[in-house]
Enzyme design. Structure first.
Site, PDB file in Angstrom:
ATOM      1  N   THR A 146       0.413  -6.183   6.986  1.00  0.00           N
ATOM      2  CA  THR A 146       0.338  -5.717   6.790  1.00  0.00           C
ATOM      3  C   THR A 146      -1.637  -4.885   6.579  1.00  0.00           C
ATOM      4  OG1 THR A 146      -2.210  -6.735   5.596  1.00  0.00           O
ATOM      5  CG2 THR A 146       0.401  -8.244   5.656  1.00  0.00           C
ATOM      6  N   CYS A 147      -0.811  -3.780   5.814  1.00  0.00           N
ATOM      7  CA  CYS A 147      -2.123  -2.383   6.036  1.00  0.00           C
ATOM      8  C   CYS A 147      -3.475  -2.808   6.047  1.00  0.00           C
ATOM      9  CB  CYS A 147      -2.091  -1.714   4.844  1.00  0.00           C
ATOM     10  SG  CYS A 147      -2.429  -2.472   3.204  1.00  0.00           S
ATOM     11  N   ASN A 148      -3.854  -4.136   6.007  1.00  0.00           N
ATOM     12  CA  ASN A 148      -5.544  -5.088   6.445  1.00  0.00           C
ATOM     13  C   ASN A 148      -5.330  -5.871   7.339  1.00  0.00           C
ATOM     14  OD1 ASN A 148      -6.559  -3.098   4.467  1.00  0.00           O
ATOM     15  ND2 ASN A 148      -5.936  -4.606   2.296  1.00  0.00           N
TER      16      ASN A 148
ATOM     17  N   GLU B 188      -6.341 -11.149  -4.916  1.00  0.00           N
ATOM     18  CA  GLU B 188      -4.607 -10.004  -4.741  1.00  0.00           C
ATOM     19  C   GLU B 188      -3.588 -11.093  -4.262  1.00  0.00           C
ATOM     20  OE1 GLU B 188      -2.855  -9.003  -2.330  1.00  0.00           O
ATOM     21  OE2 GLU B 188      -3.722  -9.318  -0.483  1.00  0.00           O
TER      22      GLU B 188
ATOM     23  N   GLN C   9      -0.643  -9.672  -4.011  1.00  0.00           N
ATOM     24  CA  GLN C   9       0.659  -9.521  -2.432  1.00  0.00           C
ATOM     25  C   GLN C   9       0.321  -9.839  -1.855  1.00  0.00           C
ATOM     26  OE1 GLN C   9      -0.068  -5.556  -1.674  1.00  0.00           O
ATOM     27  NE2 GLN C   9       2.432  -5.503  -0.992  1.00  0.00           N
TER      28      GLN C   9
ATOM     29  N   GLN D 232       3.727 -12.032   0.939  1.00  0.00           N
ATOM     30  CA  GLN D 232       3.412 -11.387   2.485  1.00  0.00           C
ATOM     31  C   GLN D 232       3.710 -12.255   3.320  1.00  0.00           C
ATOM     32  OE1 GLN D 232       0.225  -8.830   1.576  1.00  0.00           O
ATOM     33  NE2 GLN D 232       1.558  -6.687   2.015  1.00  0.00           N
TER      34      GLN D 232
ATOM     35  N   ALA E 248      -0.498  11.835  -7.862  1.00  0.00           N
ATOM     36  CA  ALA E 248       0.028  10.415  -7.164  1.00  0.00           C
ATOM     37  C   ALA E 248       0.275  10.123  -6.099  1.00  0.00           C
ATOM     38  CB  ALA E 248       2.114  11.355  -7.070  1.00  0.00           C
ATOM     39  N   GLY E 249      -0.821  10.143  -5.344  1.00  0.00           N
ATOM     40  CA  GLY E 249      -1.374   8.977  -4.517  1.00  0.00           C
ATOM     41  C   GLY E 249      -1.323   8.001  -4.824  1.00  0.00           C
TER      42      GLY E 249
ATOM     43  N   MET F 262      -3.642   5.690  -5.354  1.00  0.00           N
ATOM     44  CA  MET F 262      -4.445   5.409  -6.392  1.00  0.00           C
ATOM     45  C   MET F 262      -3.420   5.275  -7.929  1.00  0.00           C
ATOM     46  SD  MET F 262      -7.658   4.284  -7.258  1.00  0.00           S
ATOM     47  CE  MET F 262      -9.259   5.046  -6.181  1.00  0.00           C
TER      48      MET F 262
END
EC number: 1.2.1.70
Length: 430
Positions: free
Chosen positions: A49-51, A114, A116, A120, A190-191, A193
Site C-alpha cells: 500500500t502507500c504506507n 481506518e 480501507q 487491502q 482536487a488534490g 485532500m
C-alpha cells in the site's frame, strides 16, 4: 517451518523509500510467483500500500530464508541492500501473526482504526492465491486476520469519529448543519485532500457537490473515480458559486487567499454560509469571518475534533487488543494441531483403503443387478460410518494444547493402528 514477516512501513521508512519498493496491484501475483521459487520460501504473500510493503512468508529455515527474501526485494526493486536494510523490520512466529492481525484491524495505520486496510489485506490474500504463493498456513493466517479485523470493527467503536482534518471538517459540518443530503457543497481543490473531502461527504450522505480546481481536467479526473456525474469548474468561477452554496471546503495549495471579502460580495444577505478552510497556508482571508452570515473554521478549529476522537479511539485499543489475543489463541491452536496432520492423514488413508476393499467384497457377493442398483447408497453409508467414527478422535487430537500429551496420543495411535512413525513438523517456539 517458520512464519515470518519482513517489510517496511510509515513507521520505519520515509515516503522516498516506500515509493521505491512499492509494487502495483497488477504486478503482485508475478512478484509472489517469483518469490515463491526461492529455495527457502514455502509460502508467501505481499501486502503493498502507500504506507507499507510487507512480505508474509512461511520459511523452511528462518535465517537463510530472511536473507533470501531481503536480497530478492533489493534486487527486484533496484535498491542497494544496505539502504534497504536500514528501514526493514522483521517479525517471527507469534509476533508475525499478531502483526498481521493488528494491520487488518487498523491498529498499525496512520489513522487509527481506518477501514480501507482490511480490504487491502483481503486483496493481498487473493493476489497471493493468483500467484500460487499461499497454501494451508498463510491461507489460515489471512483468514484469521480478516476475521480479527471484522470483529474489531463490529465489536468496538475504533472506526468511529474523525481522526483526519478532512473527515473532521465533514463531521463538524454534519453536527452544525444536520443531514447533508440537502446541503449544497462546494469543494475547492482536487488534490488528495479534495478527494478525501468528496469521499467523506458522499459517505455522510451529501449529494449536491461541486468541485472547483485550477485545472478543469484534474477536477474531472478526480470526480470520475466516484462513478457520479459531479459538476466541475475552474477556481476562476469561485465568485459565481458562492451565492449558491451552503458549505464551502477549501484545500488548495495556493499561497494567497482565494476567498477574500471582495470575492464574497456576491453572498446573499439571507444566505447562511459555513466555510471550512483546511489548507495551509489558508485559502480564506481572516476578515471573511467578520461577515454576519458566515461561519469560518480553519485547521486549528478542526484539530480539536481530531484530537478528541483520537484520544477516544486510543481508549478502544485495549478492547481491540483483547479481541486480537482471542484470535491469536485460535490460530495458535490450529498451528499446533498441524503436528497431528500427517498421522491423521495416514490413518484416514488406511481406513479408506479397508473400506473400499470390504465394499468391493460385499458388492461382489450381492450380485451384479443388486450392486449396480444400490452401490451408491452402500458407498455413502460406509463412508458416513467411517467419518463419524474418526471425527471425535481427530478433533480431540488437533485441539490438544499440551504438546507432550498430543505426541503421546499420536504415538499410541501409530502403535494401535500399525501406522508408520511420522516426522511431524515442529511448532514454532512461542
Amino acid at each position: 517451518m517458520q512464519i515470518a514477516v519482513i517489510g517496511l512501513s510509515h513507521r520505519t521508512a520515509p515516503v522516498e523509500i516506500r515509493e521505491r519498493v512499492s509494487i502495483a496491484e497488477g504486478q503482485v501475483p508475478e512478484y509472489v510467483s517469483r518469490l515463491r521459487s526461492c529455495s527457502q520460501v514455502a509460502e508467501c504473500a505481499i501486502l503493498s500500500t502507500c504506507n507499507r510493503l510487507e512480505i508474509y512468508t512461511v520459511l523452511r529455515d528462518s535465517e537463510h530464508g530472511l536473507r533470501e527474501v531481503t536480497r530478492f526485494l533489493a534486487e527486484s526493486k533496484g535498491v542497494l541492500l544496505p539502504t534497504l536494510q536500514r528501514h526493514l523490520f522483521v517479525l517471527l512466529h507469534q509476533d508475525a501473526v499478531m502483526h498481521l492481525m493488528r494491520v487488518a484491524a487498523g491498529l498499525d495505520s496512520i489513522v487509527l482504526g481506518e477501514g480501507q486496510i482490511l480490504a487491502q489485506v483481503k486483496m493481498t490474500q487473493s493476489l497471493a492465491q493468483q500467484g500460487k504463493g499461499v497454501d494451508r498456513v498463510l491461507n489460515q493466517l489471512f483468514k484469521t486476520a480478516i476475521t480479527a479485523g471484522k470483529r474489531v470493527r463490529s465489536d468496538t467503536n475504533i472506526g468511529t469519529g474523525a481522526v483526519s482534518v478532512s473527515s473532521a471538517a465533514v463531521e463538524m459540518a454534519l453536527r452544525k448543519k444536520g443531514p447533508l443530503h440537502n446541503q449544497r457543497c462546494l469543494v475547492v481543490g482536487a488534490g488528495k485532500m479534495g478527494e478525501l473531502l468528496v469521499r467523506h461527504l458522499l459517505a455522510k450522505g451529501a449529494r449536491q457537490i461541486i468541485v472547483l480546481n485550477r485545472s478543469l481536467e484534474k477536477a474531472a479526473q478526480m470526480v470520475e473515480q466516484f462513478g457520479l456525474m459531479l459538476p466541475v469548474a475552474t477556481v476562476d468561477e469561485l465568485t459565481n458559486y458562492v451565492p449558491c452554496s451552503d458549505l464551502i471546503f477549501t484545500c488548495t495549495g495556493a499561497t494567497e487567499p482565494l476567498l477574500t471579502l471582495e470575492k464574497m460580495s456576491s453572498l446573499r444577505r439571507d444566505q447562511s454560509l459555513m466555510i471550512f478552510d483546511i489548507a495551509v497556508p489558508r485559502n480564506v482571508a481572516t476578515e471573511v469571518d467578520e461577515l454576519p452570515n458566515v461561519q469560518l473554521f480553519n485547521v486549528d478549529h478542526l484539530k480539536q475534533v481530531v484530537e478528541e476522537n483520537r484520544a477516544y479511539r486510543q481508549l478502544m485499543v485495549t478492547q481491540c487488543e483483547e479481541i486480537l489475543l482471542e484470535q491469536l489463541d485460535e490460530f495458535l491452536d490450529w498451528w499446533r494441531g498441524l503436528e497431528a496432520v500427517p498421522t491423521i492423514n495416514q490413518l484416514r488413508q488406511k481406513v479408506e483403503t479397508i473400506r473400499e476393499q470390504e465394499l468391493e467384497k460385499a458388492l461382489s457377493r450381492l450380485g451384479t443387478e443388486f450392486a449396480e442398483k444400490h452401490q451408491g447408497i452402500i458407498d455413502s453409508l460406509t463412508r458416513a460410518i467411517v467419518n463419524k467414527i474418526l471425527h471425535d478422535p481427530m478433533v480431540q487430537l488437533r485441539a490438544q494444547r499440551d504438546i507432550e500429551a498430543r505426541r503421546r496420543a499420536l504415538q499410541t495411535l501409530q502403535t494401535l493402528f500399525n501406522l508408520e512413525a511420522q516426522s511431524n513438523p515442529e511448532p514454532p517456539t512461542l
